[in-house]
Scaffold this motif. Structure first.
Motif, PDB file in Angstrom:
ATOM      1  N   ASP A 128     -46.263  -0.793  20.070  1.00 22.53           N
ATOM      2  CA  ASP A 128     -46.501   0.541  19.528  1.00 22.53           C
ATOM      3  C   ASP A 128     -48.007   0.781  19.514  1.00 22.53           C
ATOM      4  O   ASP A 128     -48.754   0.040  18.877  1.00 22.53           O
ATOM      5  N   GLU A 129     -48.449   1.789  20.233  1.00 21.33           N
ATOM      6  CA  GLU A 129     -49.889   2.032  20.380  1.00 21.33           C
ATOM      7  C   GLU A 129     -50.571   2.402  19.065  1.00 21.33           C
ATOM      8  O   GLU A 129     -51.787   2.279  18.941  1.00 21.33           O
ATOM      9  N   TYR A 130     -49.806   2.854  18.078  1.00 18.87           N
ATOM     10  CA  TYR A 130     -50.402   3.259  16.802  1.00 18.87           C
ATOM     11  C   TYR A 130     -50.376   2.149  15.757  1.00 18.87           C
ATOM     12  O   TYR A 130     -51.284   2.040  14.942  1.00 18.87           O
ATOM     13  N   THR A 131     -49.324   1.349  15.746  1.00 19.55           N
ATOM     14  CA  THR A 131     -49.199   0.308  14.716  1.00 19.55           C
ATOM     15  C   THR A 131     -49.512  -1.096  15.234  1.00 19.55           C
ATOM     16  O   THR A 131     -49.706  -2.007  14.445  1.00 19.55           O
ATOM     17  N   GLY A 132     -49.479  -1.265  16.559  1.00 20.51           N
ATOM     18  CA  GLY A 132     -49.674  -2.591  17.133  1.00 20.51           C
ATOM     19  C   GLY A 132     -48.446  -3.478  17.024  1.00 20.51           C
ATOM     20  O   GLY A 132     -48.484  -4.651  17.386  1.00 20.51           O
ATOM     21  N   LYS A 133     -47.339  -2.938  16.541  1.00 25.18           N
ATOM     22  CA  LYS A 133     -46.095  -3.704  16.368  1.00 25.18           C
ATOM     23  C   LYS A 133     -45.304  -3.741  17.679  1.00 25.18           C
ATOM     24  O   LYS A 133     -45.335  -2.803  18.473  1.00 25.18           O
ATOM     25  N   ARG A 134     -44.557  -4.822  17.878  1.00 35.58           N
ATOM     26  CA  ARG A 134     -43.743  -5.004  19.075  1.00 35.58           C
ATOM     27  C   ARG A 134     -42.347  -4.426  18.844  1.00 35.58           C
ATOM     28  O   ARG A 134     -41.805  -4.531  17.746  1.00 35.58           O
ATOM     29  N   PHE A 135     -41.761  -3.848  19.920  1.00 32.99           N
ATOM     30  CA  PHE A 135     -40.440  -3.254  19.808  1.00 32.99           C
ATOM     31  C   PHE A 135     -39.767  -3.215  21.167  1.00 32.99           C
ATOM     32  O   PHE A 135     -40.398  -3.373  22.205  1.00 32.99           O
ATOM     33  N   THR A 136     -38.453  -2.995  21.134  1.00 32.67           N
ATOM     34  CA  THR A 136     -37.678  -2.816  22.348  1.00 32.67           C
ATOM     35  C   THR A 136     -36.448  -1.976  22.018  1.00 32.67           C
ATOM     36  O   THR A 136     -36.098  -1.817  20.852  1.00 32.67           O
ATOM     37  N   PHE A 137     -35.821  -1.479  23.066  1.00 32.70           N
ATOM     38  CA  PHE A 137     -34.605  -0.688  22.912  1.00 32.70           C
ATOM     39  C   PHE A 137     -33.442  -1.365  23.605  1.00 32.70           C
ATOM     40  O   PHE A 137     -33.607  -2.084  24.596  1.00 32.70           O
TER      41      PHE A 137
ATOM     42  N   ASN B 223     -25.631 -12.569  24.455  1.00 34.94           N
ATOM     43  CA  ASN B 223     -24.347 -11.916  24.198  1.00 34.94           C
ATOM     44  C   ASN B 223     -24.066 -10.771  25.164  1.00 34.94           C
ATOM     45  O   ASN B 223     -23.209  -9.923  24.897  1.00 34.94           O
ATOM     46  N   GLY B 224     -24.796 -10.730  26.274  1.00 35.66           N
ATOM     47  CA  GLY B 224     -24.532  -9.754  27.317  1.00 35.66           C
ATOM     48  C   GLY B 224     -25.073  -8.360  27.062  1.00 35.66           C
ATOM     49  O   GLY B 224     -24.654  -7.407  27.711  1.00 35.66           O
ATOM     50  N   VAL B 225     -26.009  -8.225  26.125  1.00 34.96           N
ATOM     51  CA  VAL B 225     -26.593  -6.923  25.812  1.00 34.96           C
ATOM     52  C   VAL B 225     -27.957  -6.819  26.498  1.00 34.96           C
ATOM     53  O   VAL B 225     -28.854  -7.622  26.227  1.00 34.96           O
ATOM     54  N   ALA B 226     -28.099  -5.852  27.382  1.00 31.46           N
ATOM     55  CA  ALA B 226     -29.367  -5.650  28.085  1.00 31.46           C
ATOM     56  C   ALA B 226     -30.388  -4.998  27.164  1.00 31.46           C
ATOM     57  O   ALA B 226     -30.055  -4.085  26.403  1.00 31.46           O
TER      58      ALA B 226
ATOM     59  N   LEU C 207     -25.295   4.374  22.268  1.00 27.86           N
ATOM     60  CA  LEU C 207     -26.178   4.863  21.209  1.00 27.86           C
ATOM     61  C   LEU C 207     -27.481   4.073  21.295  1.00 27.86           C
ATOM     62  O   LEU C 207     -27.459   2.841  21.274  1.00 27.86           O
ATOM     63  N   PRO C 208     -28.616   4.753  21.415  1.00 26.58           N
ATOM     64  CA  PRO C 208     -29.890   4.022  21.511  1.00 26.58           C
ATOM     65  C   PRO C 208     -30.232   3.323  20.191  1.00 26.58           C
ATOM     66  O   PRO C 208     -30.256   3.938  19.140  1.00 26.58           O
ATOM     67  N   LEU C 209     -30.485   2.024  20.291  1.00 29.01           N
ATOM     68  CA  LEU C 209     -30.873   1.211  19.143  1.00 29.01           C
ATOM     69  C   LEU C 209     -32.207   0.549  19.457  1.00 29.01           C
ATOM     70  O   LEU C 209     -32.514   0.269  20.613  1.00 29.01           O
ATOM     71  N   GLU C 210     -32.982   0.292  18.417  1.00 25.87           N
ATOM     72  CA  GLU C 210     -34.299  -0.292  18.585  1.00 25.87           C
ATOM     73  C   GLU C 210     -34.430  -1.528  17.705  1.00 25.87           C
ATOM     74  O   GLU C 210     -33.883  -1.578  16.605  1.00 25.87           O
ATOM     75  N   LEU C 211     -35.163  -2.518  18.198  1.00 30.68           N
ATOM     76  CA  LEU C 211     -35.597  -3.648  17.386  1.00 30.68           C
ATOM     77  C   LEU C 211     -37.092  -3.463  17.174  1.00 30.68           C
ATOM     78  O   LEU C 211     -37.843  -3.291  18.147  1.00 30.68           O
ATOM     79  N   TYR C 212     -37.527  -3.471  15.933  1.00 30.44           N
ATOM     80  CA  TYR C 212     -38.935  -3.247  15.592  1.00 30.44           C
ATOM     81  C   TYR C 212     -39.411  -4.436  14.785  1.00 30.44           C
ATOM     82  O   TYR C 212     -38.860  -4.745  13.720  1.00 30.44           O
ATOM     83  N   GLU C 213     -40.435  -5.120  15.283  1.00 19.49           N
ATOM     84  CA  GLU C 213     -40.899  -6.337  14.635  1.00 19.49           C
ATOM     85  C   GLU C 213     -41.673  -6.022  13.373  1.00 19.49           C
ATOM     86  O   GLU C 213     -42.591  -5.200  13.389  1.00 19.49           O
ATOM     87  N   ALA C 214     -41.295  -6.675  12.269  1.00 16.43           N
ATOM     88  CA  ALA C 214     -41.929  -6.431  10.963  1.00 16.43           C
ATOM     89  C   ALA C 214     -43.297  -7.086  10.902  1.00 16.43           C
ATOM     90  O   ALA C 214     -43.612  -7.982  11.589  1.00 16.43           O
TER      91      ALA C 214
END
Length: 128
Positions: free
Chosen positions: A105-114, A95-98, A121-128
């Motif tokens: 995450d070095e503390y939780t081991g979870k994957r994420f991106t911004f 959808n054209g969103v970079a 506005l900074p938004l994050e995706l955080y894998e459950a």
């Protein structure tokens, strides 16, 4: 006092139609209600994030810019929980969103991106 959860996050858009499209069509949030408040010359759009959390999207005439990067004081970013970061990133990029490269995450081991909304506005995706 006992806080039982997060009810909503309020966002003021510089271009209401553009941000409405982004949050509804690109992010897939469900519209709960939309009202025009004539006395304020303002739209208010309530969006369902999940069963308990909402985003309130507002428009106001000529809102001032807010410093959001780098690391300005105040709200740093809004994070959305997703089951699969790769799938969510693919959807956003389609959808054209970079998106930034996926990190761990070095503390939780979870994957994420911004990524950013139409007003940067900074938004994050955080894998459950």
């Amino acid at each position: 006092m006992k806080i039982s959860g997060l009810h909503h996050v309020a966002i003021i858009a510089s271009d209401y139609a553009r941000s409405k499209r982004f949050y509804v069509e690109v992010l897939g949030l469900q519209v709960i209600a939309e009202v025009y408040r004539e006395a304020r010359d303002s739209w208010k759009l309530d969006l369902r994030v999940d069963d308990t959390t909402q985003i309130e999207l507002f428009s106001f005439p000529s809102p001032p810019s807010r410093v959001s990067r780098p690391e300005a004081a105040g709200l740093r970013h809004l994070a959305f929980r997703v089951d699969d970061v790769d799938l969510a990133v693919a959807h956003l990029e389609h959808n054209g969103v970079a998106c930034e490269p996926i990190r761990i995450d070095e503390y939780t081991g979870k994957r994420f991106t911004f990524f950013a909304d139409p007003d940067d506005l900074p938004l994050e995706l955080y894998e459950a």
